[in-house]
Structure formats: C-alpha cells, structure tokens
Scaffold this motif. Structure first.
Motif, PDB file in Angstrom:
ATOM      1  N   VAL A 166     -47.223   2.805 -35.464  1.00 34.25           N
ATOM      2  CA  VAL A 166     -45.936   3.409 -35.772  1.00 34.25           C
ATOM      3  C   VAL A 166     -46.093   4.923 -35.745  1.00 34.25           C
ATOM      4  CG1 VAL A 166     -44.088   3.631 -37.471  1.00 34.25           C
ATOM      5  CG2 VAL A 166     -45.255   1.436 -37.180  1.00 34.25           C
ATOM      6  N   TRP A 167     -45.348   5.567 -34.883  1.00 41.36           N
ATOM      7  CA  TRP A 167     -45.406   7.028 -34.750  1.00 41.36           C
ATOM      8  C   TRP A 167     -44.012   7.599 -34.852  1.00 41.36           C
ATOM      9  CZ3 TRP A 167     -44.100  10.407 -30.394  1.00 41.36           C
ATOM     10  CH2 TRP A 167     -44.515  11.730 -30.606  1.00 41.36           C
ATOM     11  N   ILE A 168     -43.815   8.471 -35.806  1.00 47.13           N
ATOM     12  CA  ILE A 168     -42.523   9.114 -35.990  1.00 47.13           C
ATOM     13  C   ILE A 168     -42.530  10.433 -35.219  1.00 47.13           C
ATOM     14  CG2 ILE A 168     -40.886  10.079 -37.657  1.00 47.13           C
ATOM     15  CD1 ILE A 168     -42.038   8.187 -39.729  1.00 47.13           C
ATOM     16  N   PRO A 169     -41.679  10.596 -34.241  1.00 46.82           N
ATOM     17  CA  PRO A 169     -41.668  11.840 -33.456  1.00 46.82           C
ATOM     18  C   PRO A 169     -41.391  13.054 -34.336  1.00 46.82           C
ATOM     19  CG  PRO A 169     -40.399  10.129 -32.348  1.00 46.82           C
ATOM     20  CD  PRO A 169     -40.705   9.614 -33.718  1.00 46.82           C
ATOM     21  N   PRO A 170     -42.046  14.163 -34.058  1.00 51.28           N
ATOM     22  CA  PRO A 170     -41.824  15.375 -34.857  1.00 51.28           C
ATOM     23  C   PRO A 170     -40.459  15.988 -34.576  1.00 51.28           C
ATOM     24  CG  PRO A 170     -43.277  15.849 -33.022  1.00 51.28           C
ATOM     25  CD  PRO A 170     -43.052  14.371 -33.003  1.00 51.28           C
TER      26      PRO A 170
END
Length: 222
Positions: free
Chosen positions: A155-159
């Motif tokens: 899970v990667w939350i875009p900056p």
C-alpha cells in the motif's frame, strides 16, 4: 490526486551525504587525481556523479529514517520545454538550495526513476515546474507507480503535489490558486515560493479520462 505543501528540507546534504548517512550511493565514485602543471583540473567525484547528464537515481538509496522529523523533503520536476523555456535557469537555482537528487530535469530524465527512489521517504512533497501537460505526465507516472506497488501487495499513498506554473495555459495552476504563469512567482524568488508551498492547504481533485469514439449512423435512422 492531492495537491499540497512543499519544503526544501534536504538542502546542502549532498555535500556531506556520507557523514549524515541520509543518502547512500551504490555506484562507482571514481578516482581523484592530482593536478599537473598546465593540465585541466578534473572535477571532484561528487560533482561528476551529480551532473544532470550522468545522474542515475537507481544507484541511490534515501534513508528516510535518518531524516529529522521536521524535515519535509521535496522532489522537483522541471520541464525545460514549458512556456518561456526558463527551466535551465530554474534548475540551477533549485540545485543551489536542494540536493541535486531532488531536482529532475524534464524531458531529459524519466520521472519514474526519481519517484521510485523517493517513494518511501516520509513527508515527501512533489513540486511540478511546468504546464498542464507536465502535470498530467507526472500524475500519470505517480498513478502507474501506485498500481505497481498494489500489484506487489504493498500500500503506497502518493505524496501531495504542488504546482509552480511556467507553462502556456496553466489552467490547473490558476484554478488551484498558484497563479497564471512564471511571472506570478518570479519576483518572489525560489525560496519564498517554496515557503508558500510549504504552508499551502492540501486539496483533493478528481482526475478524469475521456475517450471519444466515432459511431457510424445507420441509413434508416436519418
């Protein structure tokens, strides 16, 4: 896709990257040589490594845990072909304040490599110096990277993304309150512009993809 704050947090750390242990270099540093009389002096290895034409983000690891809590790194994408084409001048100004790894020159470099290198840096901010086309390009790369992490079960939350308009139309920047062009923040200077971005309020926008298809009419429907 959120659009928000930026701060010049990792400035001048390229000078003492090995001592601070914030940046690890996985490539070859080269050899230093003494200057002979009448010969041209060679640049230091770190100047050669950080030269824009030879910079390879895949050879670097950013140690996010070594960054101070109050540090808000920024990854700047500058399109030298946008609008008045002042990208080369802005790249030099940003490089004096930020780590050269944080300044990406478009279209010379592929934006995917820097995004992967900085993907897991805490409190990361992205600044796009360009027009509407450049914004769409970077957002597409961010979305592709998110889908890549998702396929790996991560899970990667875009900056958050900020816009510093230097394009021709700059419609999105105008709607978000960043100004209508380069003249809107030219007089303020790079440092003041980054400070304003640092205190900006994050907002969420919807990104649409519209496809047009041509359908032939039936003769009996006329």
């Amino acid at each position: 896709m959120p659009t928000s704050t930026v701060r010049y947090g990792m400035q001048k750390q390229w000078m003492d990257a090995q001592e601070s242990k914030v940046v690890n270099y996985n490539g070859s540093k080269g050899k230093s040589t003494k200057r002979n009389k009448g010969s041209r002096r060679k640049r230091a290895w770190w100047r050669r490594v950080f030269a824009s034409q030879s910079l390879d983000w895949s050879q670097w690891d950013i140690l996010g845990a070594a960054l101070p809590r109050q540090c808000h790194p920024i990854l700047v994408f500058i399109n030298t072909k946008s609008g008045p084409q002042v990208g080369h001048i802005l790249r030099n100004r940003f490089s004096r304040i930020l780590n050269p790894l944080q300044v990406v020159t478009l279209p010379r470099h592929d934006p995917k490599a820097p995004l992967k290198t900085f993907a897991h840096v805490p409190h990361l901010r992205i600044a796009i110096v360009g027009g509407d086309g450049t914004i769409g390009w970077i957002i597409s790369c961010v979305e592709e990277l998110r889908m890549e992490f998702q396929s790996l079960g991560k899970v990667w939350i875009p900056p958050p993304i900020a816009v510093m308009p230097v394009g021709t139309g700059n419609d999105l920047a105008r709607c978000l309150g960043w100004g209508s062009g380069y003249s809107a923040w030219k007089s303020k200077g790079v440092c003041n512009a980054l400070n304003e971005i640092n205190h900006a309020v994050p907002v969420t926008i919807d990104r649409w993809k519209i496809c047009f298809t041509h359908q032939m009419r039936r003769k009996d429907s006329i």
